[in-house]
Every structure is written in C-alpha cells, then in structure tokens.
Design a protein around this motif. Structure first.
Motif, PDB file in Angstrom:
ATOM      1  N   PRO A 101      -2.467   0.077   0.338  1.00 50.68           N
ATOM      2  CA  PRO A 101      -2.449   0.179   1.798  1.00 50.68           C
ATOM      3  C   PRO A 101      -3.605   1.062   2.264  1.00 50.68           C
ATOM      4  O   PRO A 101      -3.853   2.107   1.678  1.00 50.68           O
ATOM      5  CB  PRO A 101      -1.109   0.855   2.099  1.00 50.68           C
ATOM      6  CG  PRO A 101      -0.267   0.625   0.885  1.00 50.68           C
ATOM      7  CD  PRO A 101      -1.233   0.615  -0.270  1.00 50.68           C
ATOM      8  N   CYS A 102      -4.297   0.627   3.308  1.00 53.08           N
ATOM      9  CA  CYS A 102      -5.491   1.352   3.743  1.00 53.08           C
ATOM     10  C   CYS A 102      -5.393   1.804   5.192  1.00 53.08           C
ATOM     11  O   CYS A 102      -5.062   1.011   6.070  1.00 53.08           O
ATOM     12  CB  CYS A 102      -6.719   0.458   3.556  1.00 53.08           C
ATOM     13  SG  CYS A 102      -8.264   1.229   4.071  1.00 53.08           S
ATOM     14  N   GLY A 103      -5.669   3.079   5.426  1.00 51.94           N
ATOM     15  CA  GLY A 103      -5.789   3.619   6.777  1.00 51.94           C
ATOM     16  C   GLY A 103      -7.251   3.858   7.052  1.00 51.94           C
ATOM     17  O   GLY A 103      -8.030   2.926   7.243  1.00 51.94           O
ATOM     18  N   VAL A 104      -7.672   5.132   6.990  1.00 53.38           N
ATOM     19  CA  VAL A 104      -9.089   5.439   7.200  1.00 53.38           C
ATOM     20  C   VAL A 104      -9.912   5.083   5.960  1.00 53.38           C
ATOM     21  O   VAL A 104     -11.111   4.847   6.043  1.00 53.38           O
ATOM     22  CB  VAL A 104      -9.250   6.911   7.653  1.00 53.38           C
ATOM     23  CG1 VAL A 104      -9.051   7.869   6.486  1.00 53.38           C
ATOM     24  CG2 VAL A 104     -10.589   7.149   8.319  1.00 53.38           C
ATOM     25  N   GLY A 105      -9.249   5.050   4.791  1.00 53.30           N
ATOM     26  CA  GLY A 105      -9.900   4.552   3.586  1.00 53.30           C
ATOM     27  C   GLY A 105     -10.010   5.531   2.425  1.00 53.30           C
ATOM     28  O   GLY A 105     -10.216   5.123   1.291  1.00 53.30           O
ATOM     29  N   GLY A 106      -9.871   6.823   2.698  1.00 53.71           N
ATOM     30  CA  GLY A 106     -10.063   7.827   1.643  1.00 53.71           C
ATOM     31  C   GLY A 106      -9.067   7.689   0.500  1.00 53.71           C
ATOM     32  O   GLY A 106      -9.449   7.761  -0.674  1.00 53.71           O
ATOM     33  N   GLY A 107      -7.806   7.488   0.839  1.00 55.11           N
ATOM     34  CA  GLY A 107      -6.765   7.364  -0.186  1.00 55.11           C
ATOM     35  C   GLY A 107      -6.988   6.151  -1.075  1.00 55.11           C
ATOM     36  O   GLY A 107      -7.224   6.278  -2.288  1.00 55.11           O
ATOM     37  N   PRO A 108      -6.951   4.958  -0.492  1.00 50.79           N
ATOM     38  CA  PRO A 108      -7.145   3.773  -1.325  1.00 50.79           C
ATOM     39  C   PRO A 108      -8.541   3.726  -1.952  1.00 50.79           C
ATOM     40  O   PRO A 108      -8.688   3.286  -3.091  1.00 50.79           O
ATOM     41  CB  PRO A 108      -6.943   2.606  -0.347  1.00 50.79           C
ATOM     42  CG  PRO A 108      -7.156   3.185   0.999  1.00 50.79           C
ATOM     43  CD  PRO A 108      -6.680   4.607   0.901  1.00 50.79           C
TER      44      PRO A 108
ATOM     45  N   THR B  92       2.829   3.945  -1.077  1.00 51.97           N
ATOM     46  CA  THR B  92       2.123   5.164  -0.665  1.00 51.97           C
ATOM     47  C   THR B  92       2.969   6.196   0.055  1.00 51.97           C
ATOM     48  O   THR B  92       2.495   7.309   0.288  1.00 51.97           O
ATOM     49  CB  THR B  92       0.936   4.780   0.222  1.00 51.97           C
ATOM     50  OG1 THR B  92       1.395   3.821   1.176  1.00 51.97           O
ATOM     51  CG2 THR B  92      -0.197   4.191  -0.589  1.00 51.97           C
ATOM     52  N   GLY B  93       4.183   5.851   0.462  1.00 54.15           N
ATOM     53  CA  GLY B  93       4.959   6.865   1.169  1.00 54.15           C
ATOM     54  C   GLY B  93       6.408   6.478   1.364  1.00 54.15           C
ATOM     55  O   GLY B  93       6.786   5.309   1.195  1.00 54.15           O
TER      56      GLY B  93
ATOM     57  N   LYS C 132      -0.819  11.234   0.070  1.00 51.86           N
ATOM     58  CA  LYS C 132      -1.591  12.383   0.535  1.00 51.86           C
ATOM     59  C   LYS C 132      -1.361  13.633  -0.337  1.00 51.86           C
ATOM     60  O   LYS C 132      -2.096  14.602  -0.226  1.00 51.86           O
ATOM     61  CB  LYS C 132      -1.254  12.729   1.983  1.00 51.86           C
ATOM     62  CG  LYS C 132      -1.456  11.605   2.968  1.00 51.86           C
ATOM     63  CD  LYS C 132      -2.905  11.174   3.061  1.00 51.86           C
ATOM     64  CE  LYS C 132      -3.177  10.254   4.242  1.00 51.86           C
ATOM     65  NZ  LYS C 132      -2.280   9.090   4.329  1.00 51.86           N
TER      66      LYS C 132
ATOM     67  N   GLY D   3       0.237   6.341   8.952  1.00 48.22           N
ATOM     68  CA  GLY D   3      -0.855   6.523   7.998  1.00 48.22           C
ATOM     69  C   GLY D   3      -1.839   5.362   8.040  1.00 48.22           C
ATOM     70  O   GLY D   3      -2.968   5.502   7.612  1.00 48.22           O
ATOM     71  N   LEU D   4      -1.392   4.224   8.559  1.00 44.45           N
ATOM     72  CA  LEU D   4      -2.301   3.076   8.616  1.00 44.45           C
ATOM     73  C   LEU D   4      -2.792   2.810  10.033  1.00 44.45           C
ATOM     74  O   LEU D   4      -3.634   1.931  10.253  1.00 44.45           O
ATOM     75  CB  LEU D   4      -1.620   1.820   8.069  1.00 44.45           C
ATOM     76  CG  LEU D   4      -0.978   1.927   6.677  1.00 44.45           C
ATOM     77  CD1 LEU D   4      -0.527   0.559   6.192  1.00 44.45           C
ATOM     78  CD2 LEU D   4      -1.932   2.545   5.664  1.00 44.45           C
TER      79      LEU D   4
ATOM     80  N   SER E  89       4.587   1.425   5.860  1.00 45.34           N
ATOM     81  CA  SER E  89       3.207   1.316   5.373  1.00 45.34           C
ATOM     82  C   SER E  89       3.136   1.046   3.877  1.00 45.34           C
ATOM     83  O   SER E  89       2.233   0.350   3.403  1.00 45.34           O
ATOM     84  CB  SER E  89       2.414   2.582   5.681  1.00 45.34           C
ATOM     85  OG  SER E  89       3.233   3.683   5.840  1.00 45.34           O
TER      86      SER E  89
ATOM     87  N   ASN F 238       1.213  12.037   7.517  1.00 46.57           N
ATOM     88  CA  ASN F 238       1.358  12.365   6.100  1.00 46.57           C
ATOM     89  C   ASN F 238       0.286  13.319   5.580  1.00 46.57           C
ATOM     90  O   ASN F 238       0.566  14.183   4.750  1.00 46.57           O
ATOM     91  CB  ASN F 238       1.383  11.097   5.257  1.00 46.57           C
ATOM     92  CG  ASN F 238       2.695  10.345   5.407  1.00 46.57           C
ATOM     93  OD1 ASN F 238       3.713  10.940   5.759  1.00 46.57           O
ATOM     94  ND2 ASN F 238       2.672   9.049   5.158  1.00 46.57           N
TER      95      ASN F 238
HETATM   96  C1  LIG Z   1      -2.572   7.904   4.597  1.00 46.43           C
HETATM   97  C2  LIG Z   1      -1.744   6.833   4.090  1.00 46.43           C
HETATM   98  C3  LIG Z   1      -2.298   5.671   3.583  1.00 46.43           C
HETATM   99  C4  LIG Z   1      -3.769   5.349   3.564  1.00 46.43           C
HETATM  100  O1  LIG Z   1      -4.658   6.376   3.252  1.00 46.43           O
HETATM  101  P1  LIG Z   1      -6.045   6.492   3.991  1.00 46.43           P
HETATM  102  O2  LIG Z   1      -6.771   7.540   3.286  1.00 46.43           O
HETATM  103  O3  LIG Z   1      -5.772   6.860   5.430  1.00 46.43           O
HETATM  104  O4  LIG Z   1      -6.693   5.151   3.936  1.00 46.43           O
HETATM  105  C5  LIG Z   1      -1.425   4.714   3.121  1.00 46.43           C
HETATM  106  N1  LIG Z   1      -0.097   4.877   3.159  1.00 46.43           N
HETATM  107  C6  LIG Z   1       0.472   5.995   3.637  1.00 46.43           C
HETATM  108  C7  LIG Z   1       1.953   6.124   3.634  1.00 46.43           C
HETATM  109  C8  LIG Z   1      -0.338   7.011   4.119  1.00 46.43           C
HETATM  110  O5  LIG Z   1       0.235   8.109   4.601  1.00 46.43           O
END
Ligand SMILES: *Cc1c(COP(=O)(O)O)cnc(C)c1O
Length: 444
Positions: free
Chosen positions: A277-284, A424-425, A118, A339-340, A386, A170
């Motif tokens: 790793p994917c949560g809402v998707g913006g990061g990945p 990612t974190g 993030k 985050g996921l 995550s 995050n």
């Molecule tokens: C937010 C986050 C992700 C995924 O990012 P998204 O934009 O929510 O898909 C992956 N790993 C960690 C540790 C995060 O904080």
C-alpha cells in the motif's frame, strides 16, 4: 493555480482518464529494468542499508527496556509473516482467477510500539536523530550499551530538543510515541482526516497534537514552517527523508531471513511478488528498496493506492512526480484508508524507484472494506482498511497477460511464485472502531 492541462495529459497518458473516473486501474511500467542498472537512480546502496540495520541493533537494548513488548524479539522491531491459504481460496472464488503459488501476509499491522509500517521508518528516524545529538554532546559512543538511554539523565538531555512531524495519523503515532519516550518535546501536526483515537493516544503519551482542517500536505507545510523558526526543532520530512526511507529498507534483510527459515526459495524459477500500500511513498519505496537489494531481479514490487488518492501511480506514469497532485486532475483525495490519503507523491521516491517498481494499481474504499471483512472471516486477522490495498495484487498480476508475457513468466515459474501482501496497519485500532470496520465490510 495548477498548470496541468487535463485534456493534453489524458491524450498523452490514456490511463489518467481511468484515474479521473475513479475506476480501479492498473499500470505495469514497461520501463523497468535490471536491478544493477535501475539502482543507480536511487543514490543509496547496500552499505546505507547496513548502516541503518547496525544502528537499529545498537538501539535494541534500549528498545527492549523502554518497550518491554519488544523483549521477545530482543529489542528488534519486527513482524510475523504467515500463510493465508483460506484467504487465497476465498480470493480465487471471489475473482474467478487462480493465484498460482503461495500467498503470505506480512503483518506490519502488528509491529510493536505503534501497530503500523511506520514503526520501521518513523522510529528509525527518531533514533537516528537522538543518537546524533547524544554523540555530539559526548554522552554516547557506538560501542556503549544503549540501554543507558533509558534514564532520567538522557530524558533531561533530550528535553532540550524538539521534534515535529506532519501526519495523517500513523507516522505521528510512531514518531510521537518514540520521541516522547526518549524525552523529546514533540509536536505532531495532524490533518483533518486523522482519527480521534490516534490523537487521544498521542496526548496520553505526552505528545503535543496540533490539528488542521486541511489535508496532509497543508499539515506538513505548516509543521515545517513552525520548525524553521526554532533551531532546536528537528522536522521529520515524510516527503523527502532518506533516513525514513532507509529505516524501512531494513525490512528486506529481515524478510529474507524469515523466508529462508520457512524454506521458501526465491530465484529466477521462484519469483517473489510483494504488494505494498502506498501513500507518499517512503514506506513502500523503502521496503521495496530493501527487498530488491536482497533478491534483485527475482523480486517484483507492486504499489497499491485508493482510487481517490492515486498520487504515486499518477506521478510515475506521467513522469511529473511531485509536480502533479491528484487534485490537479480533479480527484478529491478523500479515502477511509488512513496513511494513503496523500494527494502528491514523494518526488524522491518516485524518481529513485521508477525503474524498480513493476506496477501500480488503484482499489476502491468499498473493496478494501470487503477484503477487510473477508480476511477476518477466513483468517481471523484484523487490519485497518489501508492494509488491505495490497490484497488484490495477486489477482491484478494474474489477470495482466501483457505484463506476464513481457516478463517471461510461464506457467511453471508462476506455480513456484511467492506472493506477499504487506499488511501495513491495524494492530492498534480500538475494538469498537474495528467492529465498525468489520460491520461496514460485511454490509457491502
Ligand atoms: C503510511 C502508511 C502507508 C504508506 O506509507 P507511505 O510512506 O505514506 O507511502 C501504508 N499503510 C499504512 C497503514 C500507513 O500508515
């Protein structure tokens, strides 16, 4: 409330049954196509990425002053990439599967300022907004030395503006810390699963933390409502923001520089696999967009999600995107992977990237914990759960004959492959929390 008929859905999309049963599942999308064709779905291009990259360069002198830990990289927020050969051997033994080629770890876990991926998108969007406000007010020009923003004058200016964001943790950390540093009046709306230490850290940085007993989408919705009532308030929309997405996408050109410096070739005979790793998707999604812009058809991106929160897999696989949530198919969206824990994917990212992402898989929380402990033992790298979601990616690829055949990867090509696990974190997890993670991982 939901109009989803689960019986019909599973008849049409059999893998949904695996998701419902919380089985670890993989799906490699047969509809992926060439970069030049698929990029048309995105509505953004290389010029947009360059604009984001240039903006971050303009802000580098400011970041250097405001966050002295970024001085070593001259105010550019970037992470190391390392070889993890011992982990590669350990994974091969654990799964009885050979990983051909190199295995690297991209340590966004240790990005400065907020210790997670993030620190790319979240911080970028705050800077974008700050620049726009300051320019409109006639206080800033693109050719200025932006270190002048690190001053009482600018803090007093930004104090008149509010920033709000809904977050599982995050994103809140990144946006909260960055906004407060510039002088903004910032509120982070946090879901029930957010960790106590993250809330504490934010409060210590002068951020207003609003807590909710519900999941992420409720925190986002309420944050958005509050912001609507106040014209001086800017709401950062994690589900749909193209600015966030572009902030992440700058990772592509940076990664290419790093791989070039390591002498790592990526071309048709030397494919690159990136596990995100994917949560809402913006990061990945944003990182994958940046990486694909650099390497086009020679980069293969794969998204990883917890078995309890497979929102992007579900959305893209069924084509329903944000019209379906994991709760609609009876999944609880409860996971230790901060985050996921996202039940409904970004429709923007799912649609924009659906022909650019090779595959999706789910992984259990226990497995993420086991890999967390294993990585620490083999490489002495400490991540949050995550960040381990992508670690099984090279195994899932190696085991999927249908995918390898369809893509035309032969043994020789695979032997030249580079696999990057995007961590990612974890860099800011307090020592006692980390000890608990490691103990849990070792006990499973
Ligand atoms: C937010 C986050 C992700 C995924 O990012 P998204 O934009 O929510 O898909 C992956 N790993 C960690 C540790 C995060 O904080």
């Amino acid at each position: 409330m939901s109009a989803i008929n689960v019986k019909e859905l599973t008849a049409k999309f059999p893998k949904v049954s695996e998701l419902i049963e919380l089985k670890e599942s993989s799906w490699f999308n047969p509809e992926i196509t060439t970069f030049d064709e698929a990029v048309k779905d995105v509505g953004l291009d290389a010029a947009n990425i360059k604009d984001a990259s240039d903006r971050l360069k303009r802000f580098a002198p400011y970041l250097c002053k405001a966050f002295p830990e970024t001085a070593v990289t001259k105010g550019i927020i970037e992470s190391e990439i390392i070889s993890i050969d011992n982990m590669k051997k350990a994974l091969e033994e654990k799964f009885g599967t050979k990983i051909t080629g190199k295995l690297l770890l991209k340590k966004d876990s240790h990005l400065p300022i907020s210790g997670s991926i993030k620190a790319r998108g979240g911080i970028y969007e705050v800077l974008f907004h700050a620049e726009e406000l300051a320019m409109k007010a006639g206080l800033l020009k693109p050719e200025d030395d932006y270190s002048k923003l690190f001053s009482e004058e600018f803090k007093n200016f930004f104090k008149n503006y509010k920033i709000a964001v809904g977050s599982t943790g995050n994103l809140g950390l990144s946006i909260g810390i960055m906004s407060a540093k510039l002088g903004f009046n910032v509120s982070v709306h946090m879901s029930a699963d957010a960790r106590e230490w993250k809330k504490k850290k934010l409060r210590a940085n002068g951020v207003n933390v609003v807590e909710y007993q519900n999941d992420y989408s409720v925190a986002v919705a309420q944050g958005r409502e509050e912001a609507k009532k106040d014209p001086s308030c800017f709401f950062i929309d994690d589900e749909n923001s193209k600015t966030l997405f572009l902030g992440y996408s700058v990772a592509g050109e940076r990664l290419k520089n790093q791989l070039d410096n390591m002498g790592i070739i990526v071309d048709k005979e030397h494919p690159l696999f990136v596990y995100l790793p994917c949560g809402v998707g913006g990061g990945p999604g944003g990182v994958a967009f940046g990486v694909k812009n650099q390497y086009k058809d020679n980069a293969h991106c794969i998204f990883a999600e917890p078995t309890h929160s497979p929102c992007m897999y579900l959305g893209v696989y069924t084509g329903l995107h944000e019209k379906i949530s994991v709760q609609d198919i009876g999944i609880d969206n409860v996971t230790a992977a901060d985050g996921l824990a996202v039940g409904r994917p970004s429709g923007f990212v799912g649609r924009a990237m659906h022909r650019l992402i090779d595959g999706y898989y789910t992984i259990s929380d226990d497995e993420m914990y086991r890999l967390l402990a294993l990585l620490n033992k083999k490489e002495n790298v400490k991540l949050e759960p995550s960040a381990l979601a992508g670690m099984e990616g090279p195994i899932r690829v190696a085991q999927n004959e249908e995918y390898l055949k369809r893509m035309g990867f032969d043994e020789k090509t695979l032997a030249n492959a580079t696999h990057i696990v995007w961590a990612t974190g974890g860099g800011m997890v307090p020592a006692e929390e980390m000890t608990k993670y490691l103990e849990k991982g070792a006990s499973l």
